[in-house]
Design a protein around this motif. Structure first.
Motif, PDB file in Angstrom:
ATOM      1  N   THR A  10      40.280  43.020  40.184  1.00 50.40           N
ATOM      2  CA  THR A  10      39.673  44.345  40.337  1.00 50.40           C
ATOM      3  C   THR A  10      39.328  44.632  41.794  1.00 50.40           C
ATOM      4  N   GLU A  58      40.871  47.743  43.848  1.00 48.49           N
ATOM      5  CA  GLU A  58      39.958  48.786  44.326  1.00 48.49           C
ATOM      6  C   GLU A  58      39.793  48.751  45.840  1.00 48.49           C
ATOM      7  N   LYS A  82      33.247  49.438  44.883  1.00 47.55           N
ATOM      8  CA  LYS A  82      33.976  50.149  43.836  1.00 47.55           C
ATOM      9  C   LYS A  82      34.325  49.223  42.678  1.00 47.55           C
ATOM     10  N   GLU A 132      31.304  48.698  40.488  1.00 49.75           N
ATOM     11  CA  GLU A 132      31.070  49.861  39.629  1.00 49.75           C
ATOM     12  C   GLU A 132      32.031  49.865  38.446  1.00 49.75           C
ATOM     13  N   LYS A 133      33.272  49.526  38.696  1.00 45.00           N
ATOM     14  CA  LYS A 133      34.269  49.517  37.627  1.00 45.00           C
ATOM     15  C   LYS A 133      34.002  48.405  36.621  1.00 45.00           C
ATOM     16  N   LYS A 189      42.673  57.366  29.178  1.00 40.79           N
ATOM     17  CA  LYS A 189      41.886  56.328  29.843  1.00 40.79           C
ATOM     18  C   LYS A 189      41.373  55.301  28.830  1.00 40.79           C
TER      19      LYS A 189
END
Length: 303
Positions: A11, A15, A20, A23-24, A129
């Motif tokens: 991740t 990102e 970021k 947060e994800k 999504k």
């Protein structure tokens, strides 16, 4: 080394930012930073270039990233397929975005059921999504969506590029272009209703990206809950909105639909499935898609 550590690392690479990525992943930044450092210590290498902005993986980090993605993909597929094999009933859970119900999806599902009566079909509405996680968790088996979302555990097939239409009030000045069609540059100063106002990314962000790609900035942009509300506001003369061509069949009174001349004005319709899934229903659903598209004389990328 645990799978979650690999997921953290992948991740961060994708990102290009610890912030970021945190947060994800829904975790705090300091613990994520510690896990990355711990992983570097365990491997004995630097995974990221020090001080780079945006954060860039080292050559060794990129090599490790490729293998980490493969490991996570195989783990997700193995878990899901074991659950699938262990299922007593032959069934397929199909995720879909609601706007596709105005198009060819109902015909495809009907034909699939007619040709495969032994397979139980369950339809589950969920955004493109959400379909990604639903596929990885085994909540759905295939998904029909509109967003170009990528994930190493999910295979996405672009079925077609559906043209977009501009919905306007029947007495709107733009109605003078009913025969010619319009360019997006002609509507940037109009009140544009977009949908939905759900968590991003969604159809609204796709439309915004389309304007950005053309170097255009709409000045009056309003997001509403769903397509019927957007068209209702258009029918009231409050503004305009962009919709997939198939949604014109909604038949809202006092609304006219114009062609959009920009080549970029389309909505991708895609089929998603778990990567390397060899289930027997997949070629069967693809066969039904091709048959319906052929009957409707619509070109598909599957041909």
């Amino acid at each position: 080394m645990e799978l979650r550590h690999l997921r953290y690392f992948v991740t961060v690479v994708e990102e290009q930012s610890i912030t970021k990525a945190a947060e994800k992943l829904f975790i705090a930044q300091p613990p994520l930073t510690r896990q990355i450092k711990k992983l570097e210590e365990e491997l004995g290498i630097d995974l990221f270039e020090k001080g780079s902005r945006p954060l860039k993986a080292t050559e060794a980090g990129l090599y490790f990233y490729q293998h980490a993605v493969q490991i996570l993909t195989h783990a997700a597929q193995a878990t899901t397929m074991i659950k699938k094999i262990n299922s007593v009933n032959t069934s397929v859970k199909i995720g879909y975005v609601s706007s596709l119900l105005y198009g060819l999806l109902p015909q495809i599902i009907y034909l699939f059921r007619q040709k495969n009566p032994e397979i139980q079909v369950e339809l589950i509405e969920c955004s493109t999504k959400d379909q990604v996680e639903a596929l990885k968790l085994g909540k759905i088996d295939i998904g029909f969506g509109r967003l170009p979302i990528s994930d190493p555990a999910v295979k996405r097939l672009l079925l077609r590029k559906e043209r977009l239409k501009l919905a306007i009030y029947k007495k709107h000045p733009l109605n003078a272009y009913q025969e010619k069609g319009v360019y997006l540059s002609q509507i940037v100063n109009e009140t544009i209703f977009s949908y939905p106002n759900t968590p991003k990314p969604n159809f609204s962000t796709t439309i915004q990206a389309m304007f950005t790609q053309l170097g255009l900035i709409p000045t009056k942009w309003t997001e509403v809950r769903e397509i019927h509300m957007a068209l209702g506001l258009v029918a009231s003369g409050e503004g305009i909105c962009l919709i997939p061509e198939s949604a014109c069949d909604i038949g809202m009174k006092n609304v006219e639909y114009l062609d959009i001349l920009d080549l970029e004005a389309y909505s991708p319709v895609s089929l998603s499935m778990r990567n390397m899934d060899q289930s027997a229903y997949i070629p069967k659903i693809l066969e039904c898609i091709e048959e319906i598209y052929r009957t409707e004389n619509i070109s598909t990328n599957l041909n």
